[in-house]
Design an enzyme around this catalytic site. Structure first.
Site, mmCIF file in Angstrom:
data_model
loop_
_atom_site.group_PDB
_atom_site.id
_atom_site.type_symbol
_atom_site.label_atom_id
_atom_site.label_comp_id
_atom_site.label_asym_id
_atom_site.label_seq_id
_atom_site.Cartn_x
_atom_site.Cartn_y
_atom_site.Cartn_z
ATOM 1 N N ALA A 4 85.452 -45.960 -9.341
ATOM 2 C CA ALA A 4 84.466 -45.770 -8.277
ATOM 3 C C ALA A 4 85.058 -46.181 -6.944
ATOM 4 O O ALA A 4 85.907 -47.079 -6.871
ATOM 5 C CB ALA A 4 83.194 -46.576 -8.559
ATOM 6 N N VAL B 263 85.673 -50.655 -9.984
ATOM 7 C CA VAL B 263 84.921 -50.460 -8.748
ATOM 8 C C VAL B 263 85.840 -50.819 -7.587
ATOM 9 O O VAL B 263 86.501 -51.867 -7.605
ATOM 10 C CB VAL B 263 83.660 -51.346 -8.710
ATOM 11 C CG1 VAL B 263 82.932 -51.155 -7.390
ATOM 12 C CG2 VAL B 263 82.743 -51.033 -9.891
ATOM 13 N N CYS B 264 85.909 -49.932 -6.600
ATOM 14 C CA CYS B 264 86.650 -50.201 -5.371
ATOM 15 C C CYS B 264 88.108 -50.546 -5.682
ATOM 16 O O CYS B 264 88.785 -49.836 -6.426
ATOM 17 C CB CYS B 264 85.943 -51.325 -4.603
ATOM 18 S SG CYS B 264 86.456 -51.526 -2.894
ATOM 19 N N THR B 265 88.598 -51.656 -5.148
ATOM 20 C CA THR B 265 90.000 -52.023 -5.324
ATOM 21 C C THR B 265 90.302 -52.546 -6.718
ATOM 22 O O THR B 265 91.459 -52.856 -7.015
ATOM 23 C CB THR B 265 90.400 -53.076 -4.277
ATOM 24 O OG1 THR B 265 89.424 -54.131 -4.286
ATOM 25 C CG2 THR B 265 90.451 -52.460 -2.885
ATOM 26 N N THR C 18 89.572 -44.849 -5.222
ATOM 27 C CA THR C 18 89.338 -46.225 -4.804
ATOM 28 C C THR C 18 88.757 -46.165 -3.401
ATOM 29 O O THR C 18 88.539 -45.068 -2.861
ATOM 30 C CB THR C 18 90.643 -47.050 -4.835
ATOM 31 O OG1 THR C 18 90.335 -48.440 -4.598
ATOM 32 C CG2 THR C 18 91.649 -46.578 -3.783
#
Length: 334
Positions: A161, A109-111, A129
């Site tokens: 994500a 998720v994300c970073t 990202t």
């Protein structure tokens, strides 16, 4: 299999929403659907001690990352402001790499994508990202094809994500994949969110993505385009309005907005169409006309090219039910 073991990896300064969007959504799936094979969710961190999230709140990890062994159903690495330290931690990265080999699915998720990339799990794959960190990920890991646009990407058994609440979309996609669309819809309704957005929907609105124009002339034209998408917004017409040559206008837009006038107008019109599709019951032809497209087919082509989804499917996803709303009244109001 008695349960699907879902391990969420966190670390110091992880993002609480990255974690909660996953854990809460999976817990709701268990409670609402009582699936035959429920989710068993574990929050794991280095050493197994308390974790201070980026917001300052403290989470108690349920298991030491070092002590977890497979097989796992899904390994999910959270993002957060501490991702760079996590990606530089050889022990943490090594355990993520080890557990990935024992997992049916791997996700970030994300970073958290930076941690997967450091573990070599994104090599040769397409990934996403958070848009703010996409360039950094691409520069540090040239073997990864970074796409900053989608809210999530699946490449084989690896999912990435875009960030924060896109973790909810990704988790709903997992639930649909594991237990079918009806349970995913029920969970989405209880979370009071739209049905999960398709993964290739863009991360952000044009109006937050485009940097503000520095020049007063360009800024005035941007405001005019947003307010009047149905008007003649050809480069010649805009140049005449601004009192400059079309060539000079193109140079100004490209330098300040990163897009030529024609491309900027097309993006603005598709953004306006998305807003109308999500908030009104206007027929497709009316949406097209109000947003400056010559026909519903022209709208469909532009919309699909930008968002990767047809306007009709986008509307169905954003407005899963119109109970209690008056479409005729909406047509009059807009």
């Amino acid at each position: 299999m008695t349960a699907r073991l879902m391990v969420v990896v966190a670390y110091e300064a992880a993002e609480l929403l990255d974690i909660a969007c996953v854990t809460t959504t999976l817990a709701m799936a268990n409670g609402i659907g009582a699936p035959e094979v429920p989710y068993q969710v574990l929050l794991a961190g280095p050493g197994g001690g308390p974790l201070v999230c980026g917001s300052g709140l403290v989470l108690g990890s349920e298991q030491s990352l070092e002590r977890i062994t497979g097989p796992l159903d899904t390994l999910i690495v959270s993002g957060g402001t501490g991702f760079e330290r996590a990606a530089a931690d050889d022990r943490l990265v090594g355990h993520v790499r080890r557990l990935a080999r024992e997992s049916r699915r791997v996700a970030s998720v994300c970073t958290g994508a930076g941690v997967l990339a450091a573990a070599g799990l994104l090599d040769g794959r397409r990934a996403t990202t958070h848009w703010r960190f996409a360039r950094q990920l691409a520069e540090r890991h040239p073997q990864v094809t970074v796409d900053p646009a989608p809210i999530y990407v699946r490449d084989g058994h690896v999912y990435t994500a875009a960030g924060v609440t896109s973790a909810l979309d990704l988790t709903l996609a997992f639930i649909e994949e594991d237990h079918g669309p009806e349970l995913a819809r029920q969970v989405a309704r209880d979370l009071v969110v739209y049905l999960q957005r398709p993964g290739n929907q863009e991360q952000m609105s044009l109006f937050t993505a485009t940097p503000p124009a520095r020049d007063d002339v360009v800024r005035a034209l941007v405001e005019h385009i947003a307010a009047h998408p149905e008007q003649d917004l050809g480069t010649a017409a805009l140049a005449a309005r601004a009192g400059v040559t079309p060539r000079h206008l193109t140079r100004m837009f490209t330098q300040q907005l990163g897009l030529a006038p024609g491309r900027y107008v097309r993006r603005t019109r598709t953004e306006a169409a998305a807003q109308l599709l999500a908030s009104t019951a206007l027929p497709m032809e009316r949406v097209a006309a109000r947003c400056g497209f010559g026909s519903a087919e022209a709208l469909r082509q532009a919309f699909t090219q930008r968002f990767g989804i047809a306007p009709s499917r986008y509307r169905a996803a954003m407005l899963p039910t119109r109970a209690g709303r008056d479409p005729e009244g909406e047509r009059e109001a807009v």
